[in-house]
Design a protein around this motif. Structure first.
Motif, PDB file in Angstrom:
ATOM      1  N   CYS A  63       0.815  -1.220   0.000  1.00  0.00           N
ATOM      2  CA  CYS A  63       0.000   0.000   0.000  1.00  0.00           C
ATOM      3  C   CYS A  63       0.848   1.269   0.000  1.00  0.00           C
ATOM      4  CB  CYS A  63      -0.924  -0.014   1.217  1.00  0.00           C
ATOM      5  SG  CYS A  63      -2.167  -1.316   1.125  1.00  0.00           S
ATOM      6  N   ASP A  64       0.160   2.362  -0.284  1.00  0.00           N
ATOM      7  CA  ASP A  64       0.784   3.687  -0.284  1.00  0.00           C
ATOM      8  C   ASP A  64       0.546   4.427   1.026  1.00  0.00           C
ATOM      9  OD1 ASP A  64       1.399   3.569  -3.224  1.00  0.00           O
ATOM     10  OD2 ASP A  64      -0.795   3.478  -3.313  1.00  0.00           O
ATOM     11  N   ALA A  65      -0.480   3.977   1.767  1.00  0.00           N
ATOM     12  CA  ALA A  65      -0.879   4.680   2.987  1.00  0.00           C
ATOM     13  C   ALA A  65      -1.508   3.695   3.960  1.00  0.00           C
ATOM     14  CB  ALA A  65      -1.880   5.780   2.654  1.00  0.00           C
ATOM     15  N   ILE A  66      -1.587   4.133   5.215  1.00  0.00           N
ATOM     16  CA  ILE A  66      -2.305   3.383   6.240  1.00  0.00           C
ATOM     17  C   ILE A  66      -3.392   4.300   6.782  1.00  0.00           C
ATOM     18  CG2 ILE A  66      -0.729   4.046   8.100  1.00  0.00           C
ATOM     19  CD1 ILE A  66      -1.174   1.227   9.290  1.00  0.00           C
ATOM     20  N   TYR A  67      -4.586   3.747   6.947  1.00  0.00           N
ATOM     21  CA  TYR A  67      -5.739   4.472   7.474  1.00  0.00           C
ATOM     22  C   TYR A  67      -5.982   3.950   8.882  1.00  0.00           C
ATOM     23  CZ  TYR A  67     -10.507   6.463   7.400  1.00  0.00           C
ATOM     24  OH  TYR A  67     -11.660   7.181   7.643  1.00  0.00           O
ATOM     25  N   LEU A  68      -5.635   4.750   9.871  1.00  0.00           N
ATOM     26  CA  LEU A  68      -5.725   4.328  11.260  1.00  0.00           C
ATOM     27  C   LEU A  68      -7.102   4.665  11.821  1.00  0.00           C
ATOM     28  CD1 LEU A  68      -2.205   5.511  12.442  1.00  0.00           C
ATOM     29  CD2 LEU A  68      -2.935   3.158  11.977  1.00  0.00           C
ATOM     30  N   LEU A  69      -7.834   3.613  12.206  1.00  0.00           N
ATOM     31  CA  LEU A  69      -9.145   3.803  12.804  1.00  0.00           C
ATOM     32  C   LEU A  69      -9.006   4.459  14.171  1.00  0.00           C
ATOM     33  CD1 LEU A  69     -10.875   0.428  11.851  1.00  0.00           C
ATOM     34  CD2 LEU A  69     -10.840   2.595  10.602  1.00  0.00           C
ATOM     35  N   LEU A  90       5.189   5.277   4.352  1.00  0.00           N
ATOM     36  CA  LEU A  90       3.814   5.336   3.874  1.00  0.00           C
ATOM     37  C   LEU A  90       3.127   6.568   4.462  1.00  0.00           C
ATOM     38  CD1 LEU A  90       4.581   2.325   3.386  1.00  0.00           C
ATOM     39  CD2 LEU A  90       2.208   1.770   3.865  1.00  0.00           C
ATOM     40  N   GLU A  91       2.147   7.069   3.741  1.00  0.00           N
ATOM     41  CA  GLU A  91       1.354   8.176   4.255  1.00  0.00           C
ATOM     42  C   GLU A  91       0.509   7.659   5.417  1.00  0.00           C
ATOM     43  OE1 GLU A  91      -2.005  11.394   2.788  1.00  0.00           O
ATOM     44  OE2 GLU A  91      -0.856  10.292   1.292  1.00  0.00           O
ATOM     45  N   ILE A  92       0.395   8.454   6.473  1.00  0.00           N
ATOM     46  CA  ILE A  92      -0.401   8.089   7.640  1.00  0.00           C
ATOM     47  C   ILE A  92      -1.669   8.941   7.605  1.00  0.00           C
ATOM     48  CG2 ILE A  92      -0.462   7.898  10.145  1.00  0.00           C
ATOM     49  CD1 ILE A  92       1.863   6.302   8.970  1.00  0.00           C
ATOM     50  N   ILE A  93      -2.828   8.265   7.579  1.00  0.00           N
ATOM     51  CA  ILE A  93      -4.111   8.963   7.562  1.00  0.00           C
ATOM     52  C   ILE A  93      -4.898   8.503   8.783  1.00  0.00           C
ATOM     53  CG2 ILE A  93      -6.257   9.352   6.289  1.00  0.00           C
ATOM     54  CD1 ILE A  93      -4.668   8.507   3.735  1.00  0.00           C
ATOM     55  N   PHE A  94      -5.381   9.463   9.553  1.00  0.00           N
ATOM     56  CA  PHE A  94      -6.166   9.152  10.737  1.00  0.00           C
ATOM     57  C   PHE A  94      -7.647   9.286  10.411  1.00  0.00           C
ATOM     58  CE2 PHE A  94      -2.056  10.509  12.282  1.00  0.00           C
ATOM     59  CZ  PHE A  94      -1.764   9.551  13.242  1.00  0.00           C
ATOM     60  N   GLN A  95      -8.433   8.323  10.865  1.00  0.00           N
ATOM     61  CA  GLN A  95      -9.875   8.368  10.638  1.00  0.00           C
ATOM     62  C   GLN A  95     -10.423   9.639  11.284  1.00  0.00           C
ATOM     63  OE1 GLN A  95     -12.315   5.502  12.796  1.00  0.00           O
ATOM     64  NE2 GLN A  95     -13.470   5.165  10.914  1.00  0.00           N
ATOM     65  N   PRO A  96     -11.258  10.364  10.567  1.00  0.00           N
ATOM     66  CA  PRO A  96     -11.848  11.585  11.148  1.00  0.00           C
ATOM     67  C   PRO A  96     -12.644  11.245  12.404  1.00  0.00           C
ATOM     68  CG  PRO A  96     -12.257  11.477   8.784  1.00  0.00           C
ATOM     69  CD  PRO A  96     -11.667  10.150   9.183  1.00  0.00           C
ATOM     70  N   GLN A  97     -12.615  12.130  13.358  1.00  0.00           N
ATOM     71  CA  GLN A  97     -13.288  11.908  14.643  1.00  0.00           C
ATOM     72  C   GLN A  97     -14.800  11.812  14.514  1.00  0.00           C
ATOM     73  OE1 GLN A  97     -11.952  11.088  17.642  1.00  0.00           O
ATOM     74  NE2 GLN A  97     -10.128  10.900  16.381  1.00  0.00           N
ATOM     75  N   TYR A  98     -15.366  12.371  13.456  1.00  0.00           N
ATOM     76  CA  TYR A  98     -16.814  12.363  13.298  1.00  0.00           C
ATOM     77  C   TYR A  98     -17.338  11.034  12.765  1.00  0.00           C
ATOM     78  CZ  TYR A  98     -15.677  13.200   8.404  1.00  0.00           C
ATOM     79  OH  TYR A  98     -15.160  13.097   7.136  1.00  0.00           O
ATOM     80  N   ALA A  99     -16.459  10.123  12.374  1.00  0.00           N
ATOM     81  CA  ALA A  99     -16.897   8.822  11.862  1.00  0.00           C
ATOM     82  C   ALA A  99     -17.648   8.082  12.965  1.00  0.00           C
ATOM     83  CB  ALA A  99     -15.708   8.007  11.394  1.00  0.00           C
ATOM     84  N   ILE A 100     -18.784   7.510  12.623  1.00  0.00           N
ATOM     85  CA  ILE A 100     -19.666   6.898  13.610  1.00  0.00           C
ATOM     86  C   ILE A 100     -19.509   5.382  13.625  1.00  0.00           C
ATOM     87  CG2 ILE A 100     -22.071   6.552  14.273  1.00  0.00           C
ATOM     88  CD1 ILE A 100     -22.656   9.210  12.847  1.00  0.00           C
ATOM     89  N   PHE A 101     -19.187   4.834  14.766  1.00  0.00           N
ATOM     90  CA  PHE A 101     -19.259   3.442  15.164  1.00  0.00           C
ATOM     91  C   PHE A 101     -18.456   3.205  16.405  1.00  0.00           C
ATOM     92  CE2 PHE A 101     -15.151   2.300  13.485  1.00  0.00           C
ATOM     93  CZ  PHE A 101     -15.067   2.875  12.249  1.00  0.00           C
TER      94      PHE A 101
END
Length: 101
Positions: A63-69, A90-101
């Motif tokens: 992958c090119d990035a990781i999406y951290l929940l 790799l690019e580090i992307i954090f899940q937005p705080q407004y994501a619901i679950f």
């Protein structure tokens, strides 16, 4: 961009894990990227943590990035995956705080 999803799995109900990782796939697609879900790593659900982790790291490295929940810091595997991603550039992307679950 291929984006690996990383978050807490162990200790949670299967349905809860599936729901949050599928939602993350939708979020990544909404950003215009291709999600890579470790739940689809090809390893039998009954396999050991180590077997899953080896397969998951192999997916991550493609992958090119990781999406951290949001719960990634509560997971030993996700913390290790985040370190690997960082060390490999790799690019580090954090899940937005407004994501619901």
């Amino acid at each position: 961009m291929k984006c690996y999803i990383s978050g807490k799995i162990s200790g949670l109900l299967s349905e809860q894990v599936t729901a949050k990782f599928r939602q993350a796939e939708q979020q990544i697609r909404a950003f215009g990227h291709e999600p890579v879900n470790p739940l689809d790593n090809g390893v039998d659900k009954e396999a050991s943590w180590n077997e899953h982790f080896v397969a998951d790291v192999a997916l991550l490295l493609e992958c090119d990035a990781i999406y951290l929940l949001k719960d990634w810091e509560a997971s030993k595997g996700a913390r290790i995956e985040a370190t690997i991603a960082e060390e490999c550039g790799l690019e580090i992307i954090f899940q937005p705080q407004y994501a619901i679950f």
